[in-house]
Scaffold this motif. Structure first.
Motif, PDB file in Angstrom:
ATOM      1  N   SER A 175      -3.831  11.431   4.733  1.00 54.67           N
ATOM      2  CA  SER A 175      -3.985   9.757   4.163  1.00 54.67           C
ATOM      3  C   SER A 175      -4.868  10.263   2.681  1.00 54.67           C
ATOM      4  O   SER A 175      -5.491  11.094   2.278  1.00 54.67           O
ATOM      5  CB  SER A 175      -5.255   8.461   4.852  1.00 54.67           C
ATOM      6  OG  SER A 175      -6.209   9.163   4.581  1.00 54.67           O
ATOM      7  N   THR A 177      -6.297   8.613  -1.516  1.00 57.93           N
ATOM      8  CA  THR A 177      -6.263   7.229  -2.237  1.00 57.93           C
ATOM      9  C   THR A 177      -5.783   7.483  -3.861  1.00 57.93           C
ATOM     10  O   THR A 177      -6.642   8.510  -4.732  1.00 57.93           O
ATOM     11  CB  THR A 177      -8.232   6.115  -2.650  1.00 57.93           C
ATOM     12  OG1 THR A 177      -8.084   6.676  -0.863  1.00 57.93           O
ATOM     13  CG2 THR A 177      -7.746   5.253  -3.590  1.00 57.93           C
ATOM     14  N   GLU A 184      -6.651   1.035  -7.942  1.00 58.62           N
ATOM     15  CA  GLU A 184      -6.776   1.946  -6.529  1.00 58.62           C
ATOM     16  C   GLU A 184      -5.596   1.691  -5.263  1.00 58.62           C
ATOM     17  O   GLU A 184      -6.208   0.262  -4.844  1.00 58.62           O
ATOM     18  CB  GLU A 184      -8.328   1.759  -6.672  1.00 58.62           C
ATOM     19  CG  GLU A 184      -8.179   2.769  -4.754  1.00 58.62           C
ATOM     20  CD  GLU A 184     -10.368   2.658  -5.291  1.00 58.62           C
ATOM     21  OE1 GLU A 184     -11.120   1.637  -3.611  1.00 58.62           O
ATOM     22  OE2 GLU A 184     -11.072   2.747  -6.168  1.00 58.62           O
ATOM     23  N   GLU A 186      -4.627   2.719  -1.135  1.00 62.37           N
ATOM     24  CA  GLU A 186      -5.172   3.629  -0.177  1.00 62.37           C
ATOM     25  C   GLU A 186      -3.680   3.673  -0.102  1.00 62.37           C
ATOM     26  O   GLU A 186      -2.758   3.280   0.576  1.00 62.37           O
ATOM     27  CB  GLU A 186      -4.874   2.604   0.815  1.00 62.37           C
ATOM     28  CG  GLU A 186      -7.328   2.264   0.000  1.00 62.37           C
ATOM     29  CD  GLU A 186      -8.026   1.245   0.983  1.00 62.37           C
ATOM     30  OE1 GLU A 186      -8.075   1.424   2.269  1.00 62.37           O
ATOM     31  OE2 GLU A 186      -8.815   0.514   0.672  1.00 62.37           O
ATOM     32  N   SER A 188      -1.527   5.983   3.799  1.00 59.67           N
ATOM     33  CA  SER A 188      -1.451   6.148   4.622  1.00 59.67           C
ATOM     34  C   SER A 188      -0.378   6.533   5.365  1.00 59.67           C
ATOM     35  O   SER A 188       0.616   5.944   5.288  1.00 59.67           O
ATOM     36  CB  SER A 188      -2.988   5.676   5.961  1.00 59.67           C
ATOM     37  OG  SER A 188      -1.827   4.269   5.801  1.00 59.67           O
TER      38      SER A 188
END
Length: 434
Positions: A175, A177, A184, A186, A188
């Motif tokens: 994962s 960012t 921004e 995220e 994964s």
């Protein structure tokens, strides 16, 4: 043959309006391009730049989507995040690179294993893909691909090498960012349809980008074009990881997004329950000693899910999924000792013909079966006759008619396209032989 307006044909044709182009403002910051080629991709606009999630299937159509974006923002395109390696999500990146040669392209490591594996196979995988997506189907029989319009599928080239510029330039494991231009995201690992699938989460506006782990259709837990085993248990878990975020908006890898917390929650619940049910029912049947041929007749979705729009078999089927789960878990041997060393198809056909009274009787019965509405049996009898090389010109034409008839009753676009493609190939062979 095959052009009859059956109930299945009408249902599949009714999908077409939802597969047309749409450029949507999903939230204050997120814009979605659906129907621009084979796949859906999105733009997240920040304070000083824009990050795309996937890039579309063709440069020309991605250029047009970027043109729509420019009606809302003139900020620079700073990054692309690939949800997975499939070409219909990456080939359009050329359009982004031509606008910004320094654009960052993010992908999980390792990336693209399935493509490398199939490249080693050669032309068989390509031919099967061309059949599945309708590239070889006469236009009048090509309704769509279940998740993309016929035009979108035909506009995507499968037989060319990718532009080397679209290769990822930024890598991560597990994962990460991504922070670019005030955006921004995220990202994964979320393996499902592919081992390199990722989940992209825009927490600021509660938008989940699911990639190809969720469709508006029963998915290809197995792709008839040929693919390595898609771990169905992992896919179920991938859907549940998306659910756990409780998104307000869900951007799919194909077709239109789903919006509203309640609507998204219901969609993910339905998808999760459907996939888990088929997985568990198949495993239970395997443990009871059932073979794949038996399981495809026994495993069904629960009544409350069977007709749900998100689980209709437009792209994949429950039966293909059952076979894939069995093979992925236990391998090709179904447990019946007779199947360990079966007769060659030609030898079996010779013996069946002998029991029936000769190959001529089989041909007669095949014609009767097709006329009587049993196209599947007709096609199987034709396979025996072709194995015997008995009247091949006539038999190829008869099998082509049978395949078109089967296709016309299928709501699964990939299966229809494959069958119609093979029917066309058989007629071409028959004409050449005649």
């Amino acid at each position: 043959m095959g052009g009859a307006e059956t109930a299945a044909t009408r249902e599949l044709r009714a999908l077409n309006p939802s597969l047309e182009r749409a450029f949507l403002r999903l939230t204050d910051s997120v814009f979605v391009a659906a129907g621009y080629g084979m796949s859906t991709f999105a733009f997240v606009v920040g304070d000083t730049g824009i990050v795309a999630v996937d890039a579309g299937s063709t440069p020309a159509e991605s250029v047009e989507a970027i043109g729509e974006l420019r009606r809302h923002s003139d900020l620079p395109l700073l990054g692309i995040i690939y949800t997975h390696h499939h070409f219909d999500h990456t080939y359009g990146a050329v359009a982004f690179i031509e606008e910004n040669p320094d654009i960052q392209i993010w992908a999980i490591e390792p990336f693209g294993g399935e493509t490398l594996q199939l490249a080693c196979v050669g032309t068989t995988a390509l031919q099967r893909a061309l059949r599945q997506f309708g590239h070889l189907v006469p236009e009048e029989l090509h309704i769509n691909s279940g998740f993309a319009s016929a035009a979108g599928a035909r506009g995507f080239r499968l037989d060319g090498l990718p532009d080397p510029r679209i290769a990822p330039t930024r890598w991560f494991r597990g994962s990460t960012t991504v922070r670019l231009g005030g955006v921004e995201l995220e990202v994964s690992h979320n393996p499902g349809e592919t081992d390199d699938q990722v989940l992209v989460w825009f927490a600021a506006e509660r938008v989940a980008f699911a990639g190809d782990n969720v469709y508006r259709s029963w998915p290809n837990l197995y792709a008839i074009r040929g693919s390595r085993y898609r771990d169905v248990r992992a896919w179920c878990e991938a859907v549940d990881r998306i659910r756990a975020l409780e998104p307000d908006h869900l951007v799919l890898g194909h077709t239109l997004p789903i919006s509203g917390a309640g609507e998204v929650a219901e969609a993910l619940d339905v998808y999760s329950r459907g996939l888990w049910h088929v997985y568990h029912a198949t495993i239970e049947g395997m443990n009871a000693g059932r073979t794949p041929d038996e399981l495809v007749e026994e495993v069904r979705l629960p009544d409350d899910l069977a007709d749900h729009p998100l689980l209709r078999e437009y792209y994949g089927t429950v039966a293909w999924s059952v076979r894939s789960i069995f093979n992925g878990v236990l391998g090709w041997f179904d447990g019946n000792p007779t199947r360990l060393n079966p007769l060659h198809p030609a030898e079996r056909a010779r013996r069946v013909a002998g029991l029936a009274g000769g190959a001529g009787v089989l041909l007669e019965r095949a014609g009767e079966a097709l006329a009587g509405g049993d196209a599947q049996w007709a096609a199987e009898l034709c396979d025996m006759l072709l194995a015997l090389d008995f009247e091949p010109t006539q038999v190829m034409a008869l099998k082509a008619d049978a395949l078109d008839e089967i296709a016309s009753g299928m709501v699964t676009a990939t299966g229809r396209n494959y069958l119609h493609s093979c029917a066309r190939e058989l007629r071409e062979s028959s004409d050449a032989a005649g």
